[in-house]
Design a protein around this motif. Sequence first.
Motif, PDB file in Angstrom:
ATOM      1  N   ALA A 120     -36.148  -2.386  28.354  1.00 35.05           N
ATOM      2  CA  ALA A 120     -35.576  -1.198  27.239  1.00 35.05           C
ATOM      3  C   ALA A 120     -34.148  -1.232  27.230  1.00 35.05           C
ATOM      4  O   ALA A 120     -33.557  -1.092  26.024  1.00 35.05           O
ATOM      5  CB  ALA A 120     -35.869   0.178  27.970  1.00 35.05           C
ATOM      6  N   LEU A 121     -33.247  -1.489  28.070  1.00 35.74           N
ATOM      7  CA  LEU A 121     -31.856  -1.652  27.904  1.00 35.74           C
ATOM      8  C   LEU A 121     -31.478  -3.166  27.242  1.00 35.74           C
ATOM      9  O   LEU A 121     -30.449  -2.844  26.258  1.00 35.74           O
ATOM     10  CB  LEU A 121     -31.097  -2.029  29.428  1.00 35.74           C
ATOM     11  CG  LEU A 121     -31.111  -0.748  30.208  1.00 35.74           C
ATOM     12  CD1 LEU A 121     -30.479  -1.165  31.629  1.00 35.74           C
ATOM     13  CD2 LEU A 121     -30.059   0.449  29.779  1.00 35.74           C
ATOM     14  N   CYS A 122     -32.253  -4.220  27.419  1.00 31.29           N
ATOM     15  CA  CYS A 122     -31.890  -5.442  26.511  1.00 31.29           C
ATOM     16  C   CYS A 122     -32.255  -4.903  24.920  1.00 31.29           C
ATOM     17  O   CYS A 122     -31.444  -5.351  24.061  1.00 31.29           O
ATOM     18  CB  CYS A 122     -32.784  -6.589  26.985  1.00 31.29           C
ATOM     19  SG  CYS A 122     -32.143  -7.150  28.528  1.00 31.29           S
ATOM     20  N   THR A 123     -33.440  -4.337  24.855  1.00 27.85           N
ATOM     21  CA  THR A 123     -33.524  -3.972  23.536  1.00 27.85           C
ATOM     22  C   THR A 123     -32.637  -2.980  22.823  1.00 27.85           C
ATOM     23  O   THR A 123     -32.022  -3.183  21.562  1.00 27.85           O
ATOM     24  CB  THR A 123     -35.108  -3.055  23.481  1.00 27.85           C
ATOM     25  OG1 THR A 123     -36.169  -3.941  23.961  1.00 27.85           O
ATOM     26  CG2 THR A 123     -35.390  -2.589  21.790  1.00 27.85           C
ATOM     27  N   LEU A 124     -32.362  -1.982  23.694  1.00 23.89           N
ATOM     28  CA  LEU A 124     -30.901  -0.998  23.102  1.00 23.89           C
ATOM     29  C   LEU A 124     -29.903  -1.871  22.838  1.00 23.89           C
ATOM     30  O   LEU A 124     -29.178  -1.660  21.710  1.00 23.89           O
ATOM     31  CB  LEU A 124     -30.897  -0.038  24.137  1.00 23.89           C
ATOM     32  CG  LEU A 124     -29.788   1.077  23.908  1.00 23.89           C
ATOM     33  CD1 LEU A 124     -30.223   1.724  22.541  1.00 23.89           C
ATOM     34  CD2 LEU A 124     -29.386   1.930  25.009  1.00 23.89           C
ATOM     35  N   LEU A 125     -29.356  -2.830  23.663  1.00 29.89           N
ATOM     36  CA  LEU A 125     -28.057  -3.493  23.567  1.00 29.89           C
ATOM     37  C   LEU A 125     -28.251  -4.708  22.433  1.00 29.89           C
ATOM     38  O   LEU A 125     -27.384  -4.875  21.845  1.00 29.89           O
ATOM     39  CB  LEU A 125     -27.765  -4.119  24.857  1.00 29.89           C
ATOM     40  CG  LEU A 125     -27.341  -3.088  25.845  1.00 29.89           C
ATOM     41  CD1 LEU A 125     -27.249  -3.832  27.139  1.00 29.89           C
ATOM     42  CD2 LEU A 125     -26.210  -2.389  25.645  1.00 29.89           C
ATOM     43  N   ALA A 126     -29.589  -4.930  22.286  1.00 29.41           N
ATOM     44  CA  ALA A 126     -29.709  -6.133  21.354  1.00 29.41           C
ATOM     45  C   ALA A 126     -29.768  -5.566  19.814  1.00 29.41           C
ATOM     46  O   ALA A 126     -29.368  -6.375  18.898  1.00 29.41           O
ATOM     47  CB  ALA A 126     -30.728  -7.116  21.609  1.00 29.41           C
ATOM     48  N   ALA A 127     -30.101  -4.293  19.729  1.00 29.87           N
ATOM     49  CA  ALA A 127     -30.357  -3.765  18.434  1.00 29.87           C
ATOM     50  C   ALA A 127     -29.341  -4.064  17.487  1.00 29.87           C
ATOM     51  O   ALA A 127     -29.363  -4.374  16.328  1.00 29.87           O
ATOM     52  CB  ALA A 127     -30.973  -2.451  18.333  1.00 29.87           C
TER      53      ALA A 127
END
Length: 380
Positions: A120-127
């Motif tokens: 979830a954190l990686c998705t949020l930061l990558a977006a």
Amino acid sequence: MRDASGRLASLDAFRGFTIAAMVLVNNPGDWSQLYSQLEHAKWNGWTFTDCIFPFFLFIGGVAMALSLGRLAALGADRPRLLMKLAKRAALIFLIGFLLNFMPYFNVEKVRIPGVLQRIALCTLLAAPIVVYCGWRMQLAIIAGLLVLYSVLMLLVPVPGIGAGVLEPGKDFGAWIDHALLGNHLWVQSKTWDPEGLVSTLPALCSQLFGVLAGRWLATKVNRTEQTVWMLLAGLSCLGIGVIFDTMLMPINKSLWTPSYCLLMTGWALIVFSAFYWLLDVNPYASVREAAARWSKPFVIYGMNALFIFALSGFIAKMFAYIKLTQPDGSLRSLGKTLYAPIAALPIGPVNTSLLHAVLFNACMFAVAWAMWRKKWFVKV
């Protein structure tokens, strides 16, 4: 080849392979009886098991690049797109947190980090990086994050320990995790967490490498040439990872060191290149059809990957939590009760432990197959 919805068969197959591997290594009959490649490296080094999580992040990056590229081409509103991805990340984080919260619901000691939480954190930061940055900027961000992580881990002193100590519970990341999360860390360590905050920086790089791969797939370059360059990039990442292992920081999954990030990106590119060539590129119809047949179970698994992962984690927790009364009046967990007849087989404890994991995986595949037959695809 792409199906009617535009999905890459190779990406679903690679995702399904990764989820099947994750379910396999997470559900042995006996955690003390494992083949070495089916458990994480004790600290430095790596095994097959250590490939699985970075593979999943890499796949997430590829999918983000392909889906966001399609939406951008359709003129999607970028802020609204980011809000949609933020909601998706929040839902994934919540599911992971609830899995940690169950079955004891201990507010004081519930583990906050976790596999789904890191995704979830990686998705949020990558977006925003995917939506607003070109490939050169994305590559620069990866380099910057790996440099920042290395500086923090090697040069910033930990109170009472010093700088650059990369031992369990003594590194900079563990100090940050303990200071911010306190009792809400991995129960088996209590002083550090393999999905901690600082190591999420290089984990984000694993996802961004997948984004770059996805952008490459979206170009108009000949697909055979795409495959060759991905394979060469994978071999290059393997080489750089090995060099970093000796010259910078050791390969370490728990710390997600730059050497580990690059090595696993190399393997992800190599394995994905194989799936891509076999299922989407190669010109030999008979070979492509044969590959499509043997990879079909992986494709089916990959269509509901996050759901299957969450379901398998929930069932494993219930196996440990539910207690059954034995004839002598003692209590035994449901999991141990189900494993008992398997453990009694005359094939050795390591093999019975593996057989349990295989059977558990088969049950999860049956769920995935039934959902696929009904066209039930859980979108998170």
